[in-house]
Design an enzyme around this catalytic site. Sequence first.
Site, mmCIF file in Angstrom:
data_model
loop_
_atom_site.group_PDB
_atom_site.id
_atom_site.type_symbol
_atom_site.label_atom_id
_atom_site.label_comp_id
_atom_site.label_asym_id
_atom_site.label_seq_id
_atom_site.Cartn_x
_atom_site.Cartn_y
_atom_site.Cartn_z
ATOM 1 N N ARG A 189 93.782 94.711 76.535
ATOM 2 C CA ARG A 189 93.130 93.626 75.793
ATOM 3 C C ARG A 189 93.052 93.909 74.295
ATOM 4 O O ARG A 189 92.230 93.330 73.606
ATOM 5 C CB ARG A 189 91.716 93.377 76.370
ATOM 6 C CG ARG A 189 91.761 92.640 77.710
ATOM 7 C CD ARG A 189 90.408 92.544 78.363
ATOM 8 N NE ARG A 189 89.877 93.842 78.758
ATOM 9 C CZ ARG A 189 90.291 94.553 79.812
ATOM 10 N NH1 ARG A 189 91.243 94.063 80.605
ATOM 11 N NH2 ARG A 189 89.783 95.733 80.104
ATOM 12 N N CYS A 207 100.487 80.148 52.569
ATOM 13 C CA CYS A 207 99.689 79.622 53.682
ATOM 14 C C CYS A 207 98.533 80.536 54.029
ATOM 15 O O CYS A 207 97.376 80.202 53.825
ATOM 16 C CB CYS A 207 100.593 79.425 54.895
ATOM 17 S SG CYS A 207 102.086 78.533 54.470
ATOM 18 N N ASN A 209 95.637 79.995 60.736
ATOM 19 C CA ASN A 209 96.023 80.904 59.654
ATOM 20 C C ASN A 209 94.905 81.894 59.317
ATOM 21 O O ASN A 209 95.173 83.035 58.933
ATOM 22 C CB ASN A 209 96.472 80.110 58.420
ATOM 23 C CG ASN A 209 97.910 79.614 58.583
ATOM 24 O OD1 ASN A 209 98.587 79.965 59.544
ATOM 25 N ND2 ASN A 209 98.373 78.796 57.670
ATOM 26 N N LYS A 260 94.326 73.856 62.161
ATOM 27 C CA LYS A 260 95.335 74.473 61.283
ATOM 28 C C LYS A 260 94.714 75.604 60.454
ATOM 29 O O LYS A 260 95.273 76.711 60.346
ATOM 30 C CB LYS A 260 95.902 73.396 60.357
ATOM 31 C CG LYS A 260 96.728 73.909 59.216
ATOM 32 C CD LYS A 260 98.047 74.438 59.685
ATOM 33 C CE LYS A 260 98.718 75.255 58.602
ATOM 34 N NZ LYS A 260 100.071 75.608 58.932
ATOM 35 N N GLY A 278 101.008 87.652 51.647
ATOM 36 C CA GLY A 278 101.542 86.716 50.654
ATOM 37 C C GLY A 278 101.915 85.378 51.243
ATOM 38 O O GLY A 278 101.557 85.055 52.371
ATOM 39 N N ARG A 314 103.049 73.693 61.682
ATOM 40 C CA ARG A 314 102.700 75.080 62.044
ATOM 41 C C ARG A 314 103.941 75.934 62.195
ATOM 42 O O ARG A 314 103.964 76.903 62.950
ATOM 43 C CB ARG A 314 101.906 75.125 63.361
ATOM 44 C CG ARG A 314 101.467 73.792 63.879
ATOM 45 C CD ARG A 314 101.208 73.782 65.327
ATOM 46 N NE ARG A 314 99.918 74.353 65.654
ATOM 47 C CZ ARG A 314 99.416 74.328 66.881
ATOM 48 N NH1 ARG A 314 100.089 73.753 67.863
ATOM 49 N NH2 ARG A 314 98.262 74.874 67.135
ATOM 50 N N PHE A 318 107.915 88.050 50.024
ATOM 51 C CA PHE A 318 106.561 88.089 50.570
ATOM 52 C C PHE A 318 106.533 88.486 52.038
ATOM 53 O O PHE A 318 105.487 88.825 52.577
ATOM 54 C CB PHE A 318 105.804 86.778 50.298
ATOM 55 C CG PHE A 318 105.911 85.702 51.347
ATOM 56 C CD1 PHE A 318 105.060 85.700 52.452
ATOM 57 C CD2 PHE A 318 106.827 84.685 51.219
ATOM 58 C CE1 PHE A 318 105.143 84.700 53.412
ATOM 59 C CE2 PHE A 318 106.910 83.680 52.170
ATOM 60 C CZ PHE A 318 106.071 83.689 53.272
ATOM 61 N N THR A 369 98.938 71.607 49.048
ATOM 62 C CA THR A 369 97.482 71.630 48.817
ATOM 63 C C THR A 369 97.127 73.042 48.350
ATOM 64 O O THR A 369 96.682 73.868 49.141
ATOM 65 C CB THR A 369 96.682 71.307 50.101
ATOM 66 O OG1 THR A 369 97.344 71.897 51.213
ATOM 67 C CG2 THR A 369 96.497 69.841 50.317
ATOM 68 N N THR A 382 91.555 63.712 55.914
ATOM 69 C CA THR A 382 92.219 62.512 56.450
ATOM 70 C C THR A 382 91.315 61.290 56.251
ATOM 71 O O THR A 382 91.796 60.203 55.901
ATOM 72 C CB THR A 382 92.554 62.719 57.947
ATOM 73 O OG1 THR A 382 93.191 63.993 58.087
ATOM 74 C CG2 THR A 382 93.484 61.648 58.471
HETATM 75 N N1 SAJ Z 1 101.884 90.168 57.542
HETATM 76 C C1 SAJ Z 1 101.384 91.475 57.649
HETATM 77 N N2 SAJ Z 1 101.221 92.003 58.895
HETATM 78 C C2 SAJ Z 1 101.548 91.313 60.038
HETATM 79 C C3 SAJ Z 1 102.039 89.991 59.920
HETATM 80 C C4 SAJ Z 1 102.207 89.448 58.644
HETATM 81 O O1 SAJ Z 1 101.083 92.137 56.649
HETATM 82 O O2 SAJ Z 1 101.381 91.874 61.117
HETATM 83 C C5 SAJ Z 1 102.031 89.560 56.189
HETATM 84 C C6 SAJ Z 1 103.477 89.211 55.827
HETATM 85 O O3 SAJ Z 1 104.155 90.309 55.318
HETATM 86 C C7 SAJ Z 1 103.263 88.107 54.803
HETATM 87 C C8 SAJ Z 1 101.991 87.404 55.282
HETATM 88 O O4 SAJ Z 1 101.358 88.322 56.178
HETATM 89 O O5 SAJ Z 1 103.033 88.654 53.504
HETATM 90 C C9 SAJ Z 1 102.212 86.077 55.977
HETATM 91 O O6 SAJ Z 1 103.352 86.131 56.803
HETATM 92 P P1 SAJ Z 1 103.412 85.490 58.263
HETATM 93 O O7 SAJ Z 1 104.763 85.732 58.809
HETATM 94 O O8 SAJ Z 1 102.281 85.951 59.064
HETATM 95 O O9 SAJ Z 1 103.128 83.939 58.029
HETATM 96 P P2 SAJ Z 1 103.722 82.765 57.087
HETATM 97 O O10 SAJ Z 1 102.821 82.649 55.901
HETATM 98 O O11 SAJ Z 1 105.164 82.907 56.841
HETATM 99 O O12 SAJ Z 1 103.512 81.498 58.076
HETATM 100 C C10 SAJ Z 1 102.223 81.216 58.578
HETATM 101 C C11 SAJ Z 1 102.318 80.991 60.104
HETATM 102 N N3 SAJ Z 1 100.991 80.948 60.691
HETATM 103 C C12 SAJ Z 1 100.636 81.696 61.775
HETATM 104 O O13 SAJ Z 1 101.395 82.460 62.303
HETATM 105 C C13 SAJ Z 1 99.263 81.516 62.306
HETATM 106 C C14 SAJ Z 1 103.073 79.687 60.379
HETATM 107 O O14 SAJ Z 1 103.080 79.404 61.764
HETATM 108 C C15 SAJ Z 1 102.411 78.538 59.611
HETATM 109 O O15 SAJ Z 1 103.088 77.300 59.830
HETATM 110 C C16 SAJ Z 1 102.489 78.864 58.136
HETATM 111 O O16 SAJ Z 1 101.720 80.058 57.920
HETATM 112 C C17 SAJ Z 1 101.946 77.692 57.356
HETATM 113 O O17 SAJ Z 1 102.759 76.912 56.825
HETATM 114 O O18 SAJ Z 1 100.726 77.495 57.334
#
Ligand code: SAJ
Length: 420
Positions: free
Chosen positions: A252, A266, A216, A212, A263, A160, A331, A85, A126
């Site tokens: 906290r 998601c 994110n 969801k 990147g 997720r 990414f 999507t 849905t």
């Molecule tokens: N990033 C930062 N700083 C951080 C954490 C991440 O700059 O402290 C950046 C990463 O370098 C990357 C981006 O954020 O460019 C995303 O990376 P990520 O590891 O946070 O997440 P994704 O995109 O690989 O996966 C996310 C996850 N969502 C959450 O943690 C809430 C995963 O659980 C989801 O299933 C996935 O999106 C999805 O498919 O939606």
Amino acid sequence: MEFNLITVMGLGYIGLPTAAMFASRKKEVIGVDINEHAVNTINSGKIHIVEPELDMVVHAAVTEGYLKATTKPSESDAFLIAVPTPFKGDHEPDLSYIKAASKAIAPALKKDCLVILESTSPVGTTEKMAAWLAEARPDLTFPLGGDENSDVLIAYCPERVLPGHVMRELIENDRIIGGLSKKSSTAAVDLYKTFVDGECIVTNARTAEMCKLTENSFRDVNIAFANELSMICDKQDVNVWELIALANRHPRVDILQPGCGVGGHCIAVDPWFIVSSSPEDANIIRMAREINDKKPKWVVEKANEIVKNKLIENPALKTEDIVIACLGLAFKPDIDDLRESPALMITKEIIEKHAGKVIIVEPNITKLPQDLEGKCELYELVPALAESDIVVLLVDHKGFKNLDKSMYSDVKVLDTRGIW
Ligand code: SAJ
């Protein structure tokens, strides 16, 4: 309910691991994808994407005959839709893949079958999917308006899992299940319990869809907070990583890490689904997207500033004499996925703007992306550090950590991840 024949629509980063997981529990699984190359690869027991442990599970499932891939769906006890999507140019969600998948399964639906949508979707999708199916199959009833006696059961259950940890997280993570009827939710719980050890928690479809997007967006807002801090601290001459480590000592406070941008498919996409449906109210969520999208441009400007300062320090030097090394293209750390990568965007901008040589170090790939070929060179880390004047560290890959400082003492470093 018992589901013995399961069809998974979409064999990408979510669909294929999910299909393989059902097959590993000895369910008969049909995986459907419009990409014939993916279908043929899977049927030969191999995989077309990179995800640890997935190759073994797919190979076993195909060899034992539990998983078959094809381009057209047929009758099944359950259908799972795991198609992309994306958003369109104006950040509006593009539901065309879900609509196409619904149209494709409609002729194969039968009484008592279950349809689950897993794709990240705006609230109300849905219900839309149920309406598309109902339109295509007037001979069957659907749980529109919560009908508990419908022929077909429908639920939303978002994936997720974290790329790189998909096979473990598919089993361990809790699942949110939003049926269009109670009977639909119960059936979906029964289906997921085939391999999920986490809890399957029931709610309605709209809440599950929003859940969801919220997860994110929460992460995006928190990363934006860290990225904004990093830009403020740069001007105030404060080390942002030390600052965050200190602030996080508060019981906290739990700030995430700044980087070169956000990147992937998601976190950089899903918050827009909330913004596009509530443009008046989604202010923090929109601003977080804008801050995170701004960060790569900020990094390029910083790199540019370093070049300018070098030229001021040494007037005999010419721009074309300055060698810049960009460390990391993926990414996020320790994967080979360059899709929607801010590191890749930054590298491309640097190549375009800089008159001198640009070196790339990306230990997770063996070949440069086609559009970079001829414009820069792929190096190992050690020779890259030896040859460059400026290092722009973009991704905190394992191999870039814990280096001896003497390895980069002669170069000017722009560390966007705070590991040096
Ligand atoms: N990033 C930062 N700083 C951080 C954490 C991440 O700059 O402290 C950046 C990463 O370098 C990357 C981006 O954020 O460019 C995303 O990376 P990520 O590891 O946070 O997440 P994704 O995109 O690989 O996966 C996310 C996850 N969502 C959450 O943690 C809430 C995963 O659980 C989801 O299933 C996935 O999106 C999805 O498919 O939606």
